[in-house]
Structure formats: structure tokens, C-alpha cells
Design an enzyme around this catalytic site. Structure first.
Site, PDB file in Angstrom:
ATOM      1  N   GLY A 103       0.815  -1.220   0.000  1.00 40.10           N
ATOM      2  CA  GLY A 103       0.000   0.000   0.000  1.00 40.10           C
ATOM      3  C   GLY A 103       0.843   1.262   0.000  1.00 40.10           C
ATOM      4  N   GLU A 126       2.785  -8.258  -1.434  1.00 39.58           N
ATOM      5  CA  GLU A 126       1.562  -8.880  -0.925  1.00 39.58           C
ATOM      6  C   GLU A 126       1.520 -10.381  -1.169  1.00 39.58           C
ATOM      7  OE1 GLU A 126       1.708  -6.091  -2.707  1.00 39.58           O
ATOM      8  OE2 GLU A 126       0.299  -4.591  -1.941  1.00 39.58           O
TER       9      GLU A 126
END
Ligand code: DAK
Length: 257
Positions: free
Chosen positions: A108, A131
Site C-alpha cells: 500500500g 503482498e
């Protein structure tokens, strides 16, 4: 305004937002995101602010969304909490937003930098979308913005195999605007933002909107959109002022009208 996870400053016509969760490498929890978006909107609504700089620390722009906050979440909770609407609000900011990035910009954090309009990076920056190591994938624009910025080959490697980019690689691949020493990356971003903030405000906002439209439209639609914004600017005093200043060989004085 009192914030817990960010620090807000004003440098002349530039609003500065510092992410400030040093013990978690600025991991983006919901509270931080909420505060950051609130500060962006406050600056966007302030006619004296012409650009925003978003930064973290030298060590970490942001190490991603807060994994501890997400660990136990269910699909339905992820679906219905309003994190996504917070990210969407970044897109709605009309003044230019420049990310001043150093250290880790992961997950993010990388997506947040890419949500900005330009990126000034320090030499120590590392960009990644790790991720996949958590059993998930990017969820805040990584598969889309990264692919558009660096192309499919590099994006696939970063997202599928956790390849990190150095600042120099990120520059070569077109992800960042410039790379400077860690001591000066924030000053450089503030300088760039200050230059932009001193330009004709309405033209700046419509130009930003038009460049972003290039990601959403066909060429024909985009050209039409651009032309409408171009014509619109002829209703502003700044267009008369800018052209008159050129003709009379003087500096233009922008009104934002
Ligand atoms: N979340 C929570 N805590 C984090 C964190 C994170 N992402 N990253 C670091 N921390 C915390 C660590 O847990 C540690 O806390 P303590 O154990 O001291 O309490 C502290 O920060 C320092 O971290 P390290 O001890 O790990 O520091 P190192 O220098 O050894 O390593 C590192 C630095 C950046 C390599 C490492 O911390 C790391 O790998 N961090 C995780 C990076 C990562 O996997 N990031 C991706 C997260 S997933 C969406 C919006 C956003 C997203 C998705 C959807 N929607 C709106 C739908 C985004 C998802 C992600 O970003």
C-alpha cells in the site's frame, strides 16, 4: 486540528503531510488513512494552497497497509468497511500531490506513492509489492497503476515474485520523476511543489484532470475532454493575464480566477 498519525505543515503555498507512525514504518492503518485524507481535503479546499507534498520518514515512506489490522479480517468486513472510499478520495484531490519518498515504499505504500501525481525519491528508496508473501495481491491500485507506469514485464515480476526496485531502476522505468540524495529529497519535493503552486491555479487543476483522463478514455474521448478544458480556460482572467503578460514582456500575476 490534532492528528495522531500524521504531522501537517504549511510551507508558503504548499501543504505538507508527514506520515508519522515510526514504530510501524508508517504502516497505513485506517486511522492514519482517515487523517491523511482529511488533511488532503483541507488543503484542497484552501485557496492559498496550490500543491500538496506527502512524505514519510527517511527510513520509510510506508511499509504497506497495516498487516496486524487486516490479519483477522473477513471478506465481508473488507468489502464493507470504507477503506476503499478513503483511497478513492485521494483521486478526487484537485491540486497536484507530490510524493516525497525515501526508504521502503511497499505494498500500500507503493500504491499510495503511485496515487500521487509525481514522485520525488531519495536514493535509498525501494519500491515493492510484496503482498504475494502474505497470500494476497495488491488491492489499492498496484496491478493497474504499476502496470501502466513500468509496463507489464516488470509489473508482473514485482507483483508475482516480489521483485523490489531500487530508486534508480524506478527512475529508469518511469515510475518516479527524479532521484536525489536522502538529505534533500523532501526539500526537492517542496521546491517542485512550490514552483507548481506558483502557476495559474485553474489551469493547473484542469491540466491535472486532463492528464489523469488519459488513463480513463479512448484517444478520441480524451482529446475532446482536453479541448473542452482548454476552451474553458478562456473564460478565466488568468488566461487574459497570461497572454497579455507575454505580449507586453512582463511577469504574469495569477489570480486563480
Ligand atoms: N503492517 C504492520 N506492521 C508493520 C508493517 C506492516 N505492513 N511493516 C512493518 N511493521 C512493523 C513491524 O511489525 C515491526 O513492529 P514490531 O514488531 O517492532 O512491533 C516494525 O514495524 C518494524 O518492522 P521490522 O522489524 O520488520 O523492520 P525491518 O527493518 O526488519 O524490516 C520491512 C522492514 C519493511 C522489510 C518489513 O517490516 C516488512 O516486510 N514489512 C511488511 C511489508 C509488507 O508486506 N507490506 C505489504 C502489506 S499488504 C486496500 C488498501 C491497501 C492495501 C490493500 C487493499 N484496500 C483499500 C482494498 C495494501 C495492502 C498491503 O500493503
Amino acid at each position: 486540528m490534532d492528528y495522531e498519525n500524521i504531522i501537517v505543515e504549511i510551507h508558503d503555498n504548499v501543504g505538507l503531510i508527514r506520515l508519522n507512525r515510526p514504530n510501524a514504518l508508517n504502516a497505513l492503518n485506517e486511522k492514519l488513512m482517515r487523517e491523511m485524507v482529511q488533511a488532503m481535503q483541507m488543503f484542497d479546499d484552501d485557496p492559498t494552497i496550490g500543491a500538496i507534498v506527502l512524505t514519510g520518514s527517511q527510513k520509510a515512506f510506508a511499509a504497506g497497509a497495516d498487516i496486524k489490522e487486516m490479519e483477522q479480517a473477513t471478506t465481508v468486513e473488507m468489502l464493507y468497511n470504507d477503506r476503499i472510499s478513503l483511497w478513492d478520495k485521494i483521486r478526487a484531490v484537485s491540486v497536484p500531490v507530490i510524493a516525497a519518498v525515501s526508504g521502503v515504499a511497499l505494498g500500500g505504500g507503493c500504491e499510495l506513492a503511485m496515487s500521487c501525481d509525481m514522485i520525488v525519491a531519495s536514493h535509498t528508496t525501494r519500491f515493492g509489492q510484496p503482498e504475494i508473501n502474505l497470500g494476497v495481491m495488491p488491492g489499492a491500485g498496484g496491478t493497474q497503476r504499476l502496470t501502466r507506469a513500468v509496463g507489464k514485464a516488470i509489473a508482473m515480476e514485482m507483483i508475482l515474485n516480489n521483485r523490489w526496485l531500487s530508486a534508480d531502476e524506478a527512475y529508469q522505468f518511469g515510475l518516479v520523476n527524479r532521484v536525489v540524495n536522502a538529505e534533500i529529497y523532501l526539500d526537492e519535493a517542496l521546491r517542485l511543489a512550490g514552483e507548481i503552486a506558483a502557476r495559474a491555479p485553474v489551469a493547473i487543476r484542469l491540466a491535472k484532470e486532463s492528464v489523469n483522463a488519459a488513463y480513463e478514455m479512448t484517444l478520441t474521448e480524451g482529446l475532446r475532454f482536453e479541448r473542452r478544458n482548454f476552451y474553458f480556460l478562456f473564460s478565466t482572467q488568468d488566461q487574459k493575464e497570461g497572454m497579455n503578460a507575454f505580449v507586453n514582456k512582463r511577469e504574469a500575476k495569477w489570480q486563480g480566477k
